[in-house]
Scaffold this motif. Structure first.
Motif, PDB file in Angstrom:
ATOM      1  N   GLN A   9      27.731  79.989  56.807  1.00  0.00           N
ATOM      2  CA  GLN A   9      28.220  80.057  58.166  1.00  0.00           C
ATOM      3  C   GLN A   9      29.724  79.838  58.173  1.00  0.00           C
ATOM      4  N   MET A  10      30.429  80.568  59.043  1.00  0.00           N
ATOM      5  CA  MET A  10      31.838  80.277  59.261  1.00  0.00           C
ATOM      6  C   MET A  10      31.911  79.065  60.177  1.00  0.00           C
ATOM      7  N   THR A  11      32.678  78.057  59.794  1.00  0.00           N
ATOM      8  CA  THR A  11      32.710  76.869  60.637  1.00  0.00           C
ATOM      9  C   THR A  11      34.132  76.493  61.028  1.00  0.00           C
ATOM     10  N   THR A  37      31.152  75.901  67.546  1.00  0.00           N
ATOM     11  CA  THR A  37      31.905  75.705  66.300  1.00  0.00           C
ATOM     12  C   THR A  37      31.792  76.909  65.364  1.00  0.00           C
ATOM     13  N   SER A  38      30.728  77.696  65.466  1.00  0.00           N
ATOM     14  CA  SER A  38      30.610  78.896  64.628  1.00  0.00           C
ATOM     15  C   SER A  38      29.636  79.873  65.271  1.00  0.00           C
ATOM     16  N   ARG A  62      27.427  83.642  64.299  1.00  0.00           N
ATOM     17  CA  ARG A  62      27.099  84.672  63.297  1.00  0.00           C
ATOM     18  C   ARG A  62      26.205  85.737  63.933  1.00  0.00           C
ATOM     19  N   PHE A  86      24.460  80.644  66.779  1.00  0.00           N
ATOM     20  CA  PHE A  86      25.710  79.894  66.895  1.00  0.00           C
ATOM     21  C   PHE A  86      25.433  78.400  66.803  1.00  0.00           C
ATOM     22  N   PRO A 124      34.004  80.753  68.604  1.00  0.00           N
ATOM     23  CA  PRO A 124      34.275  79.358  68.256  1.00  0.00           C
ATOM     24  C   PRO A 124      35.425  78.808  69.093  1.00  0.00           C
TER      25      PRO A 124
END
Ligand SMILES: Cc1cc2nc3c(=O)[nH]c(=O)nc-3n(C[C@H](O)[C@H](O)[C@H](O)COP(=O)(O)OP(=O)(O)OC[C@H]3O[C@@H](n4cnc5c(N)ncnc54)[C@H](O)[C@@H]3O)c2cc1C
Ligand SMILES: NC(=O)c1ccc[n+]([C@@H]2O[C@H](COP(=O)([O-])OP(=O)(O)OC[C@H]3O[C@@H](n4cnc5c(N)ncnc54)[C@H](OP(=O)(O)O)[C@@H]3O)[C@@H](O)[C@H]2O)c1
Length: 274
Positions: free
Chosen positions: A3-5, A21-22, A24, A33, A97
């Motif tokens: 996950q992109m955080t 916060t992220s 996808r 999310f 985000p």
């Protein structure tokens, strides 16, 4: 997990606001999310809450969402459909985000350990976004403390719609802390994905595969019975009704928070579909 955080940063300005916060996107119909978790929020893995955005009229536009993260997680995770003209998800699907959602901190639901009596094997039957509560439960230590054998089935129309669940199961198996829950026995968590429209290694509705005894044969299970088996169901109204009949045919009795028994169910959404 992959996950992109980014850290929860902006101070809440909405009532019951939490910061995303992220995000996808899994397909053009599905996304997940994560967001900040109110310090005071306690919930049982498998429960749902009301989340949403501020509507054009300045009033909260809220919908029920299963919490997909386990109760020990510092953040909250949600797995969502994108309904093209849906009042909430036509907008929620564009969330980024740093932006805020509204989260009413009153978790409820029947897909919880408290609504089941003890057993040896736990089945989790999901279709579509109905996998969300099980994303929470398969990451909860209590699931493996209570059951030797955990089987997650997920049926979707297309292969790409299975990806969130596939990645989730892989994440449990490869994550050091979560992997310890399985005590070195990966087969304690079995994953049974099927598709109904697109070609895949296992095709068919889970209901048909159970009726034909195919699931049981493939997983080496002689019979499903009240002495050993417990089940949780989360899908469309049709799936829930059909599986209820099948499980009751095996002698399993429906449970509730106030009267724990052999199986529980919850609708993954209300209505006939998009
Ligand atoms: C207990 C409960 C838990 C829920 N948990 C989730 C969840 O974790 N993730 C999630 O995406 N949705 C979940 N839903 C559905 C959710 O509450 C909303 O209906 C959904 O977010 C769409 O909102 P909307 O305002 O865009 O469209 P709505 O006006 O709410 O729905 C429009 C149409 O889309 C169909 N639809 C709605 N949700 C889905 C879905 N998830 N899958 C397929 N078709 C759907 C409905 O049948 C309806 O016809 C849950 C519903 C309930 C009752
Ligand atoms: N998934 C997509 O690609 C897609 C695209 C555009 C629009 N939609 C619309 O979105 C809505 C929701 O679609 P969805 O795919 O998320 O959910 P869904 O229609 O509930 O289907 C999810 C899975 O559950 C299976 N299923 C449905 N009823 C069942 C039952 N009674 N017993 C056992 N299995 C059952 C479906 O099999 P079957 O395939 O056999 O029904 C499918 O594999 C639908 O109204 C649909 O028209 C979906």
């Amino acid at each position: 997990m992959n996950q992109m955080t980014m850290p929860a940063a902006a101070a809440p300005t909405l009532p019951d606001a939490q910061t995303v916060t992220s995000v996808r996107h899994w397909t053009d119909r599905l996304f997940s999310f994560r967001c900040s978790r109110p310090a005071s929020l306690r919930f049982r893995s498998g429960e749902f809450v009301m989340i949403g955005l501020l509507g054009d009229n300045g009033r909260p536009l809220l919908r029920a969402y299963s919490i997909a993260s386990p109760s020990w997680d510092d953040e909250l995770e949600f797995y969502s459909i994108k309904v093209p003209d849906g009042p909430l998800t036509s907008r929620l699907q564009h969330i980024q985000p740093g932006e805020q959602i509204i989260l009413r901190p009153k978790p409820v639901g029947t897909l919880v350990h408290d609504a089941l009596t003890d057993g040896r094997r736990l089945w989790m039957f999901a279709t579509g976004t109905g996998i969300a509560p099980f994303a929470s439960l398969i990451r909860d230590p209590e699931t493996y403390e209570r059951f030797d054998d955990v089987i997650l089935t997920h049926t979707c129309r297309d292969v790409a719609e299975l990806e969130y669940g596939r990645a989730l199961v892989e994440g449990v198996r490869t994550d050091k802390m979560l992997g310890e829950l399985l005590e070195g026995r990966q087969e304690r968590l079995r994953y049974y994905p099927t598709t109904t429209r697109e070609e895949s290694p296992k095709m068919g509705r889970i209901t048909d595969l159970l009726r034909a005894g195919e699931v049981q044969r493939e997983l080496g299970i002689e019979r499903i019975e009240p002495g050993t088996d417990r089940a949780m169901i989360c899908g469309s109204m049709g799936l829930n009704t059909d599986l209820k009949e099948i499980l009751e045919g095996y002698g399993l009795r429906e449970g509730a928070n106030s009267d724990p028994a052999d199986y529980v169910l919850e609708k993954a959404f209300v209505g006939d579909g998009i």
